[in-house]
Motif scaffolding. Structure first.
Motif, PDB file in Angstrom:
ATOM      1  N   LEU A  14      32.961  38.461  35.015  1.00  0.00           N
ATOM      2  CA  LEU A  14      32.186  38.292  36.360  1.00  0.00           C
ATOM      3  C   LEU A  14      32.289  36.942  37.793  1.00  0.00           C
ATOM      4  CD1 LEU A  14      29.012  39.201  36.548  1.00  0.00           C
ATOM      5  CD2 LEU A  14      31.269  40.662  36.859  1.00  0.00           C
TER       6      LEU A  14
ATOM      7  N   ILE B 125      33.226  41.751  44.331  1.00  0.00           N
ATOM      8  CA  ILE B 125      33.174  41.673  42.730  1.00  0.00           C
ATOM      9  C   ILE B 125      32.479  42.841  42.432  1.00  0.00           C
ATOM     10  CG2 ILE B 125      32.070  40.736  40.596  1.00  0.00           C
ATOM     11  CD1 ILE B 125      33.601  37.596  41.484  1.00  0.00           C
TER      12      ILE B 125
ATOM     13  N   ASP C 264      36.345  35.956  39.770  1.00  0.00           N
ATOM     14  CA  ASP C 264      35.895  35.193  41.554  1.00  0.00           C
ATOM     15  C   ASP C 264      37.093  34.226  41.322  1.00  0.00           C
ATOM     16  OD1 ASP C 264      34.677  34.827  43.211  1.00  0.00           O
ATOM     17  OD2 ASP C 264      34.092  32.373  42.169  1.00  0.00           O
TER      18      ASP C 264
END
Length: 198
Positions: free
Chosen positions: A127, A150, A131
């Motif tokens: 994640l 996301i 990002d």
């Protein structure tokens, strides 16, 4: 030696998952694919679910490697290029998509907390890397926009596998009720999703 034995068990389970369904695989069957007895498997994994969680962790590590390469190898990417590259890399993670679509909830529930934390650390890293990629290639996106992307993208990934790989029974059922079977590749679906979302 410990790591080699764990890896042997994981690789045996990967091999079996090509031939058998998740429900058909058990520790006895896994032991037949290894040099390790069924009771000895418990020295490494308490449940079949923990083995699958280890496989999923490995797949996410590979996905993290892919994200790092995308970030390191490109200084600028437009929406179309980014969508294509991410779609291509994720299309190589079919096993990851299959496991998380089919059995993730059960696997997580039936694994020890420390094993689940090991997986979640790698999941969180993926994640964070996504990002970072969004921040690098799409600087106008706010932190809130990246977060929203996301948390739409990852749930979308969880449902991809059955659309790309319907079973024969699913195909017959669809045919029986007059539904058209529209086949899209994993890569096509991911590319389309990212392009629309960005």
């Amino acid at each position: 030696m410990e790591k080699d034995r764990s890896l042997e068990i994981i690789n045996a389970c990967r091999k079996l998952y090509d031939k058998y369904s998740y429900n058909e695989i058990n520790l006895k069957l896994i032991s037949t694919e290894t040099s390790i007895s069924r009771p000895s498997i418990y020295n490494y994994f308490e449940t079949k679910d923990e083995i699958f969680l280890a496989i999923l962790r490995e797949e996410y590590l590979l996905w993290c490697d892919d994200l790092e390469k995308i970030i390191c190898e490109h200084s600028v990417l437009g929406k179309d290029e980014f969508s294509s590259i991410v779609a291509d890399r994720l299309s190589r993670r079919v096993l990851m998509l299959k496991i998380q679509c089919m059995n993730l909830y059960e696997i997580e529930e039936n694994s020890r907390l420390e094993r689940l934390k090991d997986f979640k650390l790698v999941y969180k890293r993926s994640l964070d890397l996504l990002d970072r990629a969004l921040s690098r290639f799409f600087p106008p996106m706010s932190q809130e926009d990246r977060f929203a992307f996301i948390y739409r993208f990852y749930p979308f990934l969880y449902g991809l596998y059955p659309y790309a790989y319907p079973t024969e029974k699913q195909k017959k059922a669809m045919e029986g009720v007059g539904m058209s079977l529209v086949r899209f590749s994993i890569s096509d679906m991911i590319r389309s999703f990212i392009e629309k979302e960005l």
